[in-house]
Design an enzyme around this catalytic site. Sequence first.
Site, short mmCIF file in Angstrom:
data_model
loop_
_atom_site.label_atom_id
_atom_site.label_comp_id
_atom_site.label_asym_id
_atom_site.label_seq_id
_atom_site.Cartn_x
_atom_site.Cartn_y
_atom_site.Cartn_z
N LYS A 1 -68.22 -62.04 -7.44
CA LYS A 1 -68.81 -63.35 -7.15
C LYS A 1 -69.67 -63.27 -5.89
CE LYS A 1 -65.20 -65.97 -9.46
NZ LYS A 1 -63.84 -66.48 -9.39
N GLN B 1 -59.65 -69.05 -5.42
CA GLN B 1 -59.33 -68.15 -6.54
C GLN B 1 -57.88 -68.38 -7.00
OE1 GLN B 1 -61.61 -65.91 -7.98
NE2 GLN B 1 -59.99 -65.62 -9.52
N ASP C 1 -65.82 -75.19 -9.30
CA ASP C 1 -65.02 -74.80 -10.46
C ASP C 1 -64.81 -75.98 -11.41
OD1 ASP C 1 -64.24 -72.22 -10.90
OD2 ASP C 1 -62.52 -72.27 -9.55
#
Length: 297
Positions: free
Chosen positions: A54, A98, A121
Amino acid sequence: MSATVIDGKAFAAEVREKVAGHVARLKADHGIIPGLAVVLIGEDPASSVYVRNKGKQTREVGMKSVEHRRDTDISEAELLALIDDLNTDDSIHGILVQLPLPDHLDAELVINAIDPAKDVDGFHISNVGLLGTGQKSMVPCTPLGCLMMLRDQHGSLSGLNAVVIGRSNIVGKPMAQLLLGESCTVTMAHSRTRDLPEVVRRADIVVAAVGRPQMVQGDWIKPGATVIDVGINRLAKEDGGTRLVGDVDYDSCAPVAGAITPVPGGVGPMTIACLLANTVTACCRANDLPEPEGLTV
Ligand code: NDP
């Protein structure tokens, strides 16, 4: 007739190129650099690889990338304080924590502490509610990537029968909401669904997000249907190595489907590309600038 193979790697490269173009314009015209912060707790090897990828891709499109790595024994209060700092940092437009988190941290509490406008997200309860009521939201990356590929394949999805297999909060449910937003007739299947093969046979669009290797068989597929395989399953090989397979039995489905995503190289690459897309979208919204076309719903 064999299915068109939807090349997720090439598609993701196109998305990254669009993002990079937009980032360059934001810099040149407004002096703004979109910033993405990724928070990683602990040393989980798979999560570390994701976070590294990422960061690399974020820098490659010209955005600012910040990583916050913390030990597993971080307290909830310390993690919430870090999120608070990122929420108020004007150089950060996207925040991603995460998952999974260690057991002593309440993932729901942590995700809902992120400013919804920076929740790239799309997991914050406000964004879930906005998506569910058809309002502008941050859209979860994997379903967003699937939708981009479906729109590219079909143009209008209006009136098509879509079956989403899997009802998780991160893939199945938002995918179904997005397809409903495109005026598909949506069926959500799950582990209690009766006669799944028959349900799938009615679908013009099948999205499999189950986590069961090669479950969807060729004789479940309506001829010409589009098959999107979200699954990522690692199978042991005889030589001691492993290989990745999806939730769809590619070899039996590809001859029947009209279009199909492979694993690897289908949905997977689109997920990070859509994270970058969401970050640039969040940056534009934060600065009251027009959103990039084709990078969000
Ligand atoms: P979850 O385990 O959270 O959800 C799985 C869903 O599949 C559940 O709703 C479950 O039903 C359903 N299910 C399980 N068994 C069956 C069955 N036999 N028949 C029908 N439905 C069944 O998984 P995720 O949604 O998180 O992930 C799904 C897959 O997608 C995984 O392989 C994951 O690795 C992959 N993935 C890939 C991503 C990418 O970037 N490509 C991103 C995220 C996930 P029930 O609710 O009834 O238990």
